[in-house]
Design a protein around this motif. Structure first.
Motif, PDB file in Angstrom:
ATOM      1  N   GLU A  37      -7.523   3.606 -10.681  1.00  0.00           N
ATOM      2  CA  GLU A  37      -7.435   2.865  -9.421  1.00  0.00           C
ATOM      3  C   GLU A  37      -6.773   3.695  -8.329  1.00  0.00           C
ATOM      4  O   GLU A  37      -7.159   3.637  -7.166  1.00  0.00           O
ATOM      5  N   ALA A  38      -5.752   4.466  -8.693  1.00  0.00           N
ATOM      6  CA  ALA A  38      -5.059   5.309  -7.717  1.00  0.00           C
ATOM      7  C   ALA A  38      -5.975   6.429  -7.228  1.00  0.00           C
ATOM      8  O   ALA A  38      -5.971   6.776  -6.041  1.00  0.00           O
ATOM      9  N   LEU A  39      -6.772   6.992  -8.130  1.00  0.00           N
ATOM     10  CA  LEU A  39      -7.709   8.048  -7.736  1.00  0.00           C
ATOM     11  C   LEU A  39      -8.779   7.498  -6.791  1.00  0.00           C
ATOM     12  O   LEU A  39      -9.114   8.134  -5.787  1.00  0.00           O
ATOM     13  N   ILE A  40      -9.284   6.320  -7.096  1.00  0.00           N
ATOM     14  CA  ILE A  40     -10.300   5.706  -6.234  1.00  0.00           C
ATOM     15  C   ILE A  40      -9.709   5.409  -4.860  1.00  0.00           C
ATOM     16  O   ILE A  40     -10.336   5.688  -3.827  1.00  0.00           O
ATOM     17  N   GLN A  41      -8.502   4.883  -4.824  1.00  0.00           N
ATOM     18  CA  GLN A  41      -7.856   4.584  -3.544  1.00  0.00           C
ATOM     19  C   GLN A  41      -7.646   5.858  -2.729  1.00  0.00           C
ATOM     20  O   GLN A  41      -7.884   5.881  -1.522  1.00  0.00           O
ATOM     21  N   ASN A  42      -7.226   6.927  -3.368  1.00  0.00           N
ATOM     22  CA  ASN A  42      -6.986   8.182  -2.659  1.00  0.00           C
ATOM     23  C   ASN A  42      -8.303   8.787  -2.151  1.00  0.00           C
ATOM     24  O   ASN A  42      -8.369   9.302  -1.034  1.00  0.00           O
ATOM     25  N   ALA A  43      -9.356   8.710  -2.954  1.00  0.00           N
ATOM     26  CA  ALA A  43     -10.661   9.202  -2.503  1.00  0.00           C
ATOM     27  C   ALA A  43     -11.164   8.373  -1.323  1.00  0.00           C
ATOM     28  O   ALA A  43     -11.753   8.918  -0.384  1.00  0.00           O
ATOM     29  N   ASP A  44     -10.924   7.078  -1.352  1.00  0.00           N
ATOM     30  CA  ASP A  44     -11.315   6.207  -0.246  1.00  0.00           C
ATOM     31  C   ASP A  44     -10.562   6.590   1.030  1.00  0.00           C
ATOM     32  O   ASP A  44     -11.143   6.653   2.117  1.00  0.00           O
ATOM     33  N   GLN A  45      -9.281   6.878   0.899  1.00  0.00           N
ATOM     34  CA  GLN A  45      -8.501   7.314   2.054  1.00  0.00           C
ATOM     35  C   GLN A  45      -9.031   8.642   2.596  1.00  0.00           C
ATOM     36  O   GLN A  45      -9.082   8.847   3.807  1.00  0.00           O
ATOM     37  N   ALA A  46      -9.430   9.536   1.701  1.00  0.00           N
ATOM     38  CA  ALA A  46     -10.010  10.813   2.129  1.00  0.00           C
ATOM     39  C   ALA A  46     -11.330  10.579   2.861  1.00  0.00           C
ATOM     40  O   ALA A  46     -11.623  11.242   3.862  1.00  0.00           O
ATOM     41  N   LEU A  47     -12.129   9.634   2.386  1.00  0.00           N
ATOM     42  CA  LEU A  47     -13.390   9.303   3.051  1.00  0.00           C
ATOM     43  C   LEU A  47     -13.148   8.864   4.488  1.00  0.00           C
ATOM     44  O   LEU A  47     -13.798   9.352   5.420  1.00  0.00           O
ATOM     45  N   TYR A  48     -12.214   7.951   4.678  1.00  0.00           N
ATOM     46  CA  TYR A  48     -11.950   7.468   6.037  1.00  0.00           C
ATOM     47  C   TYR A  48     -11.327   8.547   6.913  1.00  0.00           C
ATOM     48  O   TYR A  48     -11.561   8.582   8.116  1.00  0.00           O
ATOM     49  N   ALA A  49     -10.574   9.456   6.311  1.00  0.00           N
ATOM     50  CA  ALA A  49     -10.049  10.599   7.072  1.00  0.00           C
ATOM     51  C   ALA A  49     -11.200  11.488   7.539  1.00  0.00           C
ATOM     52  O   ALA A  49     -11.186  12.003   8.661  1.00  0.00           O
ATOM     53  N   ALA A  50     -12.218  11.657   6.690  1.00  0.00           N
ATOM     54  CA  ALA A  50     -13.393  12.451   7.078  1.00  0.00           C
ATOM     55  C   ALA A  50     -14.120  11.797   8.248  1.00  0.00           C
ATOM     56  O   ALA A  50     -14.535  12.474   9.197  1.00  0.00           O
ATOM     57  N   LYS A  51     -14.242  10.492   8.219  1.00  0.00           N
ATOM     58  CA  LYS A  51     -14.907   9.785   9.317  1.00  0.00           C
ATOM     59  C   LYS A  51     -14.108   9.907  10.617  1.00  0.00           C
ATOM     60  O   LYS A  51     -14.669  10.130  11.678  1.00  0.00           O
TER      61      LYS A  51
END
Length: 73
Positions: free
Chosen positions: A41-55
């Protein structure tokens, strides 16, 4: 993982363009486990945060973030 994500981004932009569509973009977020103990869950949350940072950084890019430590060492 970042290299695979970049190849996916390039392939999507190249192959998904349709007639009448000026541009196709794809943003991806990647995270890396530092020691393999992070919960999924922590990895998914961090990847999601990285996605929004890319946007936020202008779209059509890959953003990589290391996993956050979830315990004391």
């Amino acid at each position: 993982a970042a290299q695979v994500a970049e190849r996916l981004r390039e392939a999507a932009c190249r192959t998904l363009a349709a007639p009448g569509c000026d541009e196709v973009t794809i943003s991806l977020g990647v995270t890396v486990s530092t020691d393999g103990t992070e919960p999924p869950e922590a990895l998914i949350q961090n990847a999601d945060q990285a996605l929004y940072a890319a946007k936020r950084a202008g779209k059509n890019r890959v953003e990589v973030r290391p996993a956050l430590a979830t315990h004391d060492t």
